[in-house]
Design a protein around this motif. Structure first.
Motif, PDB file in Angstrom:
ATOM      1  N   THR A  70       1.024  -1.192  -0.020  1.00  0.00           N
ATOM      2  CA  THR A  70       0.575  -0.634   0.055  1.00  0.00           C
ATOM      3  C   THR A  70       1.188   1.110   0.110  1.00  0.00           C
ATOM      4  O   THR A  70       0.489   2.004  -0.867  1.00  0.00           O
ATOM      5  N   GLY A 116       2.091   1.468  -3.437  1.00  0.00           N
ATOM      6  CA  GLY A 116       1.447   1.832  -4.598  1.00  0.00           C
ATOM      7  C   GLY A 116       1.455   3.049  -4.219  1.00  0.00           C
ATOM      8  O   GLY A 116       0.644   4.159  -5.179  1.00  0.00           O
ATOM      9  N   TYR A 117       0.940   4.042  -3.054  1.00  0.00           N
ATOM     10  CA  TYR A 117       0.774   5.402  -2.687  1.00  0.00           C
ATOM     11  C   TYR A 117       1.779   5.818  -3.211  1.00  0.00           C
ATOM     12  O   TYR A 117       1.624   7.455  -3.732  1.00  0.00           O
ATOM     13  N   ASP A 159       8.364   0.970 -10.487  1.00  0.00           N
ATOM     14  CA  ASP A 159       7.146   0.006 -11.249  1.00  0.00           C
ATOM     15  C   ASP A 159       8.043  -1.564 -11.510  1.00  0.00           C
ATOM     16  O   ASP A 159       6.761  -2.429 -11.090  1.00  0.00           O
ATOM     17  N   VAL A 165       0.678  -4.147  -4.788  1.00  0.00           N
ATOM     18  CA  VAL A 165       1.171  -3.381  -5.678  1.00  0.00           C
ATOM     19  C   VAL A 165       0.029  -2.371  -6.901  1.00  0.00           C
ATOM     20  O   VAL A 165      -0.188  -1.213  -6.639  1.00  0.00           O
ATOM     21  N   LYS A 166       0.354  -2.679  -7.118  1.00  0.00           N
ATOM     22  CA  LYS A 166      -0.875  -2.920  -8.338  1.00  0.00           C
ATOM     23  C   LYS A 166      -1.769  -2.488  -8.083  1.00  0.00           C
ATOM     24  O   LYS A 166      -3.043  -1.426  -8.892  1.00  0.00           O
ATOM     25  N   THR A 167      -2.767  -3.455  -7.429  1.00  0.00           N
ATOM     26  CA  THR A 167      -3.685  -3.001  -6.748  1.00  0.00           C
ATOM     27  C   THR A 167      -4.013  -1.753  -5.965  1.00  0.00           C
ATOM     28  O   THR A 167      -4.693  -0.471  -6.283  1.00  0.00           O
ATOM     29  N   ALA A 168      -3.395  -1.523  -5.341  1.00  0.00           N
ATOM     30  CA  ALA A 168      -3.319  -0.746  -4.298  1.00  0.00           C
ATOM     31  C   ALA A 168      -3.102   0.886  -5.268  1.00  0.00           C
ATOM     32  O   ALA A 168      -3.745   1.471  -4.924  1.00  0.00           O
ATOM     33  N   ARG A 169      -2.193   0.597  -5.790  1.00  0.00           N
ATOM     34  CA  ARG A 169      -1.778   2.286  -6.651  1.00  0.00           C
ATOM     35  C   ARG A 169      -3.242   2.648  -7.667  1.00  0.00           C
ATOM     36  O   ARG A 169      -3.235   3.808  -7.776  1.00  0.00           O
TER      37      ARG A 169
END
Length: 221
Positions: free
Chosen positions: A27, A30-31, A45, A105-109
């Motif tokens: 998270t 991602g932020y 990334d 990471v992908k989903t949170a971003r």
């Protein structure tokens, strides 16, 4: 002799710890990727995404080079503590964490980028700092996507095989997770045990997929 219930408990413990770790780090990453602008952002990334596209055995090879007694980190850990992390429960958690991290990471971003910046700007106008804005505005608005990422990460960690085999081994009663137990029981002809483990993993995966879809669509449980 394979103990299916030990493998089940071990897999659940590994997946739970890995999910907690990726929930925090993923998270935050991602932020950072969603809100920051800097040279090399695409490369960073890509590095986070790499375990998603590389074969798990390749990821396991890199982890061996990092965590082994002669590895970049492992040699210092062994020199300081006399403890080698390979072929331990902790190694299984690390392998599951690394393999599940890209999904988080992908989903949170994506979830954080979907938040309307106007809400965050309004919070800044009211005197809220960056961290208070994140916890009080961004996170509540992005929670569905982040929760979906956590569920997917748990499922990925629960089913991890290749990297776990490389760094934790397939030691019955110690590091033998469910995927490893399925592999061994299939190889040794323990078809009934293998069938039970396969059924449990399949049912868990179905529950995860349904939960993820409901979270993504904002539907009630």
């Amino acid at each position: 002799m394979t103990d299916p219930w030990f493998s089940l408990r071990l897999s659940l413990a590994v997946a739970t710890l890995a999910t907690l770790i990726v929930g925090v780090i993923g998270t935050a990453a991602g932020y950072f990727l969603a809100k920051s602008r800097f040279w090399g952002k695409d490369l960073l990334d890509a590095l986070f995404t790499l375990p998603l596209v590389l074969p798990p055995t390749v990821v396991g090879f890199y982890l061996l080079g990092l965590l082994g007694k002669r590895g970049w980190f492992g040699q210092f850990l062994f020199a300081w503590t006399g403890w080698e992390i390979l072929f331990t429960f902790q190694a299984a958690v690390i392998a599951a964490t690394v393999m599940a991290m890209p999904l988080m990471v992908k989903t949170a971003r994506a979830a954080i980028e979907s938040v309307d910046p106007a809400y965050e700007q309004a919070a800044h106008t009211l005197g809220k700092g960056r961290w208070r804005t994140f916890f009080q505005v961004t996170l509540p608005l992005a929670w569905k996507g982040i929760a979906a990422g956590l569920v997917l990460s748990f499922a990925r960690a629960l089913g991890e095989f290749g990297a776990t085999l490389m760094v934790a081994g397939n030691i019955p009663g110690k590091t033998q997770t469910m995927p490893l137990a399925i592999y061994q029981t299939t190889q040794t002809g323990e078809d009934t045990t293998a069938l039970v483990l396969v059924a449990v993993l399949t049912a868990t995966s179905l529950v995860v997929l349904v939960a993820t879809n409901r979270l993504a669509q904002g539907r009630p449980w």
